[in-house]
Design a protein around this motif. Structure first.
Motif, PDB file in Angstrom:
ATOM      1  N   ALA A 154      25.930 -31.130 -78.242  1.00 31.01           N
ATOM      2  CA  ALA A 154      26.370 -32.366 -77.570  1.00 31.01           C
ATOM      3  C   ALA A 154      26.285 -33.558 -78.528  1.00 31.01           C
ATOM      4  O   ALA A 154      27.167 -34.436 -78.513  1.00 31.01           O
ATOM      5  CB  ALA A 154      25.526 -32.622 -76.327  1.00 31.01           C
ATOM      6  N   SER A 155      25.256 -33.589 -79.370  1.00 32.11           N
ATOM      7  CA  SER A 155      25.129 -34.677 -80.351  1.00 32.11           C
ATOM      8  C   SER A 155      26.316 -34.686 -81.309  1.00 32.11           C
ATOM      9  O   SER A 155      26.843 -35.748 -81.646  1.00 32.11           O
ATOM     10  CB  SER A 155      23.836 -34.525 -81.150  1.00 32.11           C
ATOM     11  OG  SER A 155      22.721 -34.640 -80.314  1.00 32.11           O
ATOM     12  N   LEU A 156      26.732 -33.491 -81.737  1.00 30.22           N
ATOM     13  CA  LEU A 156      27.919 -33.407 -82.600  1.00 30.22           C
ATOM     14  C   LEU A 156      29.164 -33.881 -81.856  1.00 30.22           C
ATOM     15  O   LEU A 156      30.030 -34.529 -82.429  1.00 30.22           O
ATOM     16  CB  LEU A 156      28.123 -31.977 -83.099  1.00 30.22           C
ATOM     17  CG  LEU A 156      27.160 -31.494 -84.161  1.00 30.22           C
ATOM     18  CD1 LEU A 156      27.349 -29.998 -84.404  1.00 30.22           C
ATOM     19  CD2 LEU A 156      27.328 -32.277 -85.450  1.00 30.22           C
ATOM     20  N   GLY A 157      29.254 -33.539 -80.580  1.00 29.85           N
ATOM     21  CA  GLY A 157      30.391 -33.995 -79.775  1.00 29.85           C
ATOM     22  C   GLY A 157      30.422 -35.505 -79.639  1.00 29.85           C
ATOM     23  O   GLY A 157      31.480 -36.128 -79.750  1.00 29.85           O
ATOM     24  N   VAL A 158      29.270 -36.101 -79.416  1.00 27.41           N
ATOM     25  CA  VAL A 158      29.190 -37.568 -79.310  1.00 27.41           C
ATOM     26  C   VAL A 158      29.568 -38.206 -80.640  1.00 27.41           C
ATOM     27  O   VAL A 158      30.274 -39.220 -80.672  1.00 27.41           O
ATOM     28  CB  VAL A 158      27.783 -38.006 -78.839  1.00 27.41           C
ATOM     29  CG1 VAL A 158      27.596 -39.512 -78.967  1.00 27.41           C
ATOM     30  CG2 VAL A 158      27.556 -37.557 -77.401  1.00 27.41           C
ATOM     31  N   TYR A 159      29.127 -37.600 -81.732  1.00 31.95           N
ATOM     32  CA  TYR A 159      29.529 -38.109 -83.044  1.00 31.95           C
ATOM     33  C   TYR A 159      31.057 -38.070 -83.168  1.00 31.95           C
ATOM     34  O   TYR A 159      31.667 -39.019 -83.652  1.00 31.95           O
ATOM     35  CB  TYR A 159      28.888 -37.297 -84.177  1.00 31.95           C
ATOM     36  CG  TYR A 159      29.431 -37.687 -85.525  1.00 31.95           C
ATOM     37  CD1 TYR A 159      28.947 -38.817 -86.182  1.00 31.95           C
ATOM     38  CD2 TYR A 159      30.466 -36.968 -86.115  1.00 31.95           C
ATOM     39  CE1 TYR A 159      29.470 -39.206 -87.405  1.00 31.95           C
ATOM     40  CE2 TYR A 159      30.996 -37.354 -87.340  1.00 31.95           C
ATOM     41  CZ  TYR A 159      30.499 -38.469 -87.975  1.00 31.95           C
ATOM     42  OH  TYR A 159      31.032 -38.862 -89.182  1.00 31.95           O
ATOM     43  N   GLY A 160      31.671 -36.970 -82.755  1.00 26.01           N
ATOM     44  CA  GLY A 160      33.130 -36.853 -82.809  1.00 26.01           C
ATOM     45  C   GLY A 160      33.823 -37.929 -81.990  1.00 26.01           C
ATOM     46  O   GLY A 160      34.850 -38.481 -82.402  1.00 26.01           O
TER      47      GLY A 160
END
Length: 171
Positions: A154-160
């Protein structure tokens, strides 16, 4: 300081960043939500455990290092929020590699030992008290590992999403 994409003109990091971010987010999400459930359904518990014990150390190392590389290649101007999302993702890998995976491995080994000496079941076929306790402990640790993995993805998704927001400001 706001999170704004550097000018795309001569910044050669941009294509590498997008390719590596895609690999990082796509690879971790695909393994977690497609590959693992498929092999869980298709393999016996023992076979599944053997596969995962070989894959997880590599997966968790990738989960630690890949967000850091994404951060080094980022076209975003420094922004504590976007840096924080990448750090959170890496921390998930650290927790999984050094805390949850070793604990789950020990518990799996203890369950296998009980099975090998036929102390895993009662006469009525139900798990022995010792096996039930190990199953409960394993479920707790594995659940925490799964939660940490979801937070990492989810953290990677938020970064995206932050990256996409920065791109939309260029219009």
């Amino acid at each position: 300081m706001s999170c704004i994409i550097n000018q795309l003109g001569l910044n050669t990091k941009v294509p590498y960043h997008f390719l590596f971010y895609s690999l990082t987010f796509g690879g971790t999400a695909f393994y977690s939500f497609v590959v693992s459930p498929l092999i869980f359904k298709e393999l016996s518990r023992e076979e599944f455990s053997k596969v995962q014990s070989k894959v997880f150390p590599c997966y968790f190392k990738f989960q630690i290092g890949a967000p850091l590389i994404v951060g080094l290649l980022t076209p975003l101007a420094f922004c504590p929020f976007s840096v924080g999302t990448l750090v959170a993702s890496s921390l998930g890998g650290i927790l999984n590699l050094f805390v949850f995976e070793p604990k789950c491995s020990v518990l799996k080994d203890e369950r296998n030992k009980l099975t090998s000496i036929n102390k895993d079941k009662k006469e009525n076929g139900e798990p022995s008290d010792e096996m039930a306790a190990l199953n409960k402990q394993f479920g707790r640790w594995h659940g925490l590992s799964t939660l940490v993995n979801l937070v990492s993805i989810a953290s990677l998704g938020v970064y995206g999403l932050t990256l996409a927001r920065g791109l939309s400001k260029l219009k």
